[in-house]
Design a protein around this motif. Structure first.
Motif, mmCIF file in Angstrom:
data_model
loop_
_atom_site.group_PDB
_atom_site.id
_atom_site.type_symbol
_atom_site.label_atom_id
_atom_site.label_comp_id
_atom_site.label_asym_id
_atom_site.label_seq_id
_atom_site.Cartn_x
_atom_site.Cartn_y
_atom_site.Cartn_z
ATOM 1 N N GLY A 174 -2.718 6.600 8.642
ATOM 2 C CA GLY A 174 -3.383 7.493 7.705
ATOM 3 C C GLY A 174 -2.435 7.969 6.625
ATOM 4 O O GLY A 174 -1.328 7.428 6.459
ATOM 5 N N ILE A 175 -2.854 8.983 5.905
ATOM 6 C CA ILE A 175 -2.104 9.530 4.784
ATOM 7 C C ILE A 175 -1.826 10.996 5.087
ATOM 8 O O ILE A 175 -2.715 11.717 5.558
ATOM 9 C CB ILE A 175 -2.907 9.389 3.476
ATOM 10 C CG1 ILE A 175 -3.268 7.918 3.235
ATOM 11 C CG2 ILE A 175 -2.138 9.960 2.281
ATOM 12 C CD1 ILE A 175 -4.572 7.723 2.495
ATOM 13 N N ALA A 181 0.830 -1.208 0.000
ATOM 14 C CA ALA A 181 0.000 0.000 0.000
ATOM 15 C C ALA A 181 0.861 1.255 0.000
ATOM 16 O O ALA A 181 0.541 2.233 -0.682
ATOM 17 C CB ALA A 181 -0.931 -0.011 1.211
ATOM 18 N N ASP A 182 1.956 1.269 0.779
ATOM 19 C CA ASP A 182 2.859 2.425 0.784
ATOM 20 C C ASP A 182 3.287 2.763 -0.640
ATOM 21 O O ASP A 182 3.215 3.923 -1.081
ATOM 22 C CB ASP A 182 4.116 2.123 1.611
ATOM 23 C CG ASP A 182 3.873 2.093 3.106
ATOM 24 O OD1 ASP A 182 3.835 3.173 3.708
ATOM 25 O OD2 ASP A 182 3.747 1.002 3.663
ATOM 26 N N ARG A 183 3.746 1.753 -1.352
ATOM 27 C CA ARG A 183 4.296 1.981 -2.689
ATOM 28 C C ARG A 183 3.209 2.387 -3.681
ATOM 29 O O ARG A 183 3.402 3.290 -4.519
ATOM 30 C CB ARG A 183 5.023 0.725 -3.159
ATOM 31 C CG ARG A 183 6.238 0.348 -2.304
ATOM 32 C CD ARG A 183 7.046 -0.762 -2.954
ATOM 33 N NE ARG A 183 8.238 -1.081 -2.199
ATOM 34 C CZ ARG A 183 8.346 -2.118 -1.364
ATOM 35 N NH1 ARG A 183 7.293 -2.911 -1.181
ATOM 36 N NH2 ARG A 183 9.470 -2.361 -0.717
ATOM 37 N N TYR A 205 -0.600 -0.128 10.758
ATOM 38 C CA TYR A 205 -1.381 -0.539 9.587
ATOM 39 C C TYR A 205 -1.178 -2.020 9.301
ATOM 40 O O TYR A 205 -2.148 -2.780 9.124
ATOM 41 C CB TYR A 205 -0.976 0.294 8.376
ATOM 42 C CG TYR A 205 -1.487 -0.242 7.052
ATOM 43 C CD1 TYR A 205 -2.806 -0.063 6.672
ATOM 44 C CD2 TYR A 205 -0.638 -0.948 6.197
ATOM 45 C CE1 TYR A 205 -3.282 -0.576 5.472
ATOM 46 C CE2 TYR A 205 -1.099 -1.454 4.990
ATOM 47 C CZ TYR A 205 -2.420 -1.273 4.628
ATOM 48 O OH TYR A 205 -2.878 -1.783 3.441
ATOM 49 N N ALA A 206 0.090 -2.430 9.260
ATOM 50 C CA ALA A 206 0.383 -3.830 8.946
ATOM 51 C C ALA A 206 -0.112 -4.770 10.029
ATOM 52 O O ALA A 206 -0.412 -5.940 9.759
ATOM 53 C CB ALA A 206 1.882 -4.008 8.742
ATOM 54 N N LEU A 211 4.988 13.899 0.991
ATOM 55 C CA LEU A 211 4.004 12.824 1.167
ATOM 56 C C LEU A 211 4.514 11.696 2.046
ATOM 57 O O LEU A 211 5.630 11.207 1.879
ATOM 58 C CB LEU A 211 3.640 12.247 -0.206
ATOM 59 C CG LEU A 211 2.734 11.013 -0.223
ATOM 60 C CD1 LEU A 211 1.315 11.373 0.189
ATOM 61 C CD2 LEU A 211 2.757 10.356 -1.601
ATOM 62 N N ASP A 212 3.668 11.275 2.961
ATOM 63 C CA ASP A 212 3.833 9.989 3.639
ATOM 64 C C ASP A 212 2.626 9.153 3.235
ATOM 65 O O ASP A 212 1.502 9.408 3.682
ATOM 66 C CB ASP A 212 3.886 10.158 5.152
ATOM 67 C CG ASP A 212 4.331 8.877 5.854
ATOM 68 O OD1 ASP A 212 4.211 7.802 5.244
ATOM 69 O OD2 ASP A 212 4.795 8.953 7.005
ATOM 70 N N PRO A 213 2.819 8.166 2.369
ATOM 71 C CA PRO A 213 1.660 7.440 1.811
ATOM 72 C C PRO A 213 0.884 6.637 2.850
ATOM 73 O O PRO A 213 -0.339 6.535 2.761
ATOM 74 C CB PRO A 213 2.282 6.542 0.752
ATOM 75 C CG PRO A 213 3.714 6.394 1.171
ATOM 76 C CD PRO A 213 4.086 7.687 1.814
ATOM 77 N N VAL A 214 1.599 6.048 3.799
ATOM 78 C CA VAL A 214 0.942 5.406 4.944
ATOM 79 C C VAL A 214 1.749 5.794 6.177
ATOM 80 O O VAL A 214 2.794 5.205 6.452
ATOM 81 C CB VAL A 214 0.872 3.875 4.817
ATOM 82 C CG1 VAL A 214 0.189 3.279 6.061
ATOM 83 C CG2 VAL A 214 0.120 3.453 3.566
#
Length: 284
Positions: free
Chosen positions: A104-105, A41-43, A96-97, A87-90
């Motif tokens: 969050g984003i 999800a991060d990527r 999260y994992a 940006l921090d995508p996650v």
């Protein structure tokens, strides 16, 4: 050109939230060179934002946690001197994992090295906070694609011995705490910032990287929160000239140079700092 557009950000948050929720049952966790976790999800979320916001030919750059190591120094210099999304995508990849809803984003907008706008999205709560031209907005129902967006008035917590305080991982491992408050170690700045804005927690001890705070710090500053080092210096939104971040190539690049306490006012900051003993600072 106005690059910071709430409608665009909410659409990106909707799409990014869907990506994160889709992969949460099987996050495909990897370990990066700095020993932190990264997921599919991060990527994918970073690629989603990059496809819309990374336009060097048009003067729009992106500093993202998962792609910055692939950027050359010329790109980074242009990003820090021009208009750049951070940006921090996650944010909160570890919770999260682990299936814990404290992630969050985060996305901030930086111009000439100064963070001017910020936004955080909390998919587990289906909400987002966004700044725009001096106003904080709250969006509910983000995942549905038709969010309710309204001006938001922050609710700052009042200090009591029962008011929770969030603490950075490294401080929690090494420091001595004398305050009676409940201590949360959440591993996600966006969760902390959302709770601060809602009045759910009183303060935070923070030591993080630029993308962790880029979405939330402009919101907190606009809401009137204080963010200060132990010696009283302020952590401001001036990333380049402020001297608060390690920006040169090398170990620790993009990290804050020291810990700060965030609280509703200066007195709150000083109250928290007065009740900690900073031990083993080299390990922090």
């Amino acid at each position: 050109m106005n690059r910071w557009k709430i409608d665009l950000l909410l659409e990106l948050f909707r799409e990014a939230g869907a990506v994160a929720l889709r992969f949460q049952e099987n996050p495909e966790v990897g370990i990066k060179s700095d020993h932190t976790a990264v997921t599919r999800a991060d990527r994918e979320i970073e690629a989603l934002f990059a496809a819309r916001l990374d336009r060097p030919g048009n003067g729009s750059f992106l500093i993202g946690e998962e792609s910055i190591e692939q950027r050359d120094e010329e790109y980074i210099k242009s990003a820090l001197e021009g208009e750049c999304f951070v940006l921090d995508p996650v944010d909160g990849t570890a919770p999260y994992a682990a299936g814990v809803p404290l992630w969050g984003i985060s996305v901030g907008f930086m111009r000439n090295g100064v963070l001017e706008e910020g936004a955080i999205c909390l998919p587990p709560r289906d909400e987002a906070f966004l700044s725009c031209r001096g106003t904080i907005f709250h969006a509910r129902g983000v995942t549905g694609g038709n969010p309710v967006v309204e001006p938001f008035i922050p609710h700052k917590a009042v200090y009591t011995p029962a008011a929770p305080i969030c603490v950075a991982q490294s401080a929690a491992r090494n420091w001595e705490f004398r305050f009676p408050n409940q201590m949360f170690v959440w591993s996600a700045c966006v969760a902390v910032y959302g709770a601060l804005l809602r009045g759910g927690v009183y303060g935070s001890i923070q030591h993080c990287k630029l993308w962790d705070l880029a979405g939330g710090l402009p919101l907190l500053k606009l809401a009137g929160f204080e963010a200060r080092y132990e010696d009283g210096r302020e952590l401001g939104c001036d990333v380049v000239a402020g001297g608060n971040f390690l920006l040169d190539p090398g170990p620790g690049r993009w990290r804050q140079k020291g810990f700060v306490v965030i609280a509703p006012d200066r007195q709150g900051v000083e109250t928290i700092w007065s009740q900690v003993n900073v031990r083993n600072p080299a390990k922090s």
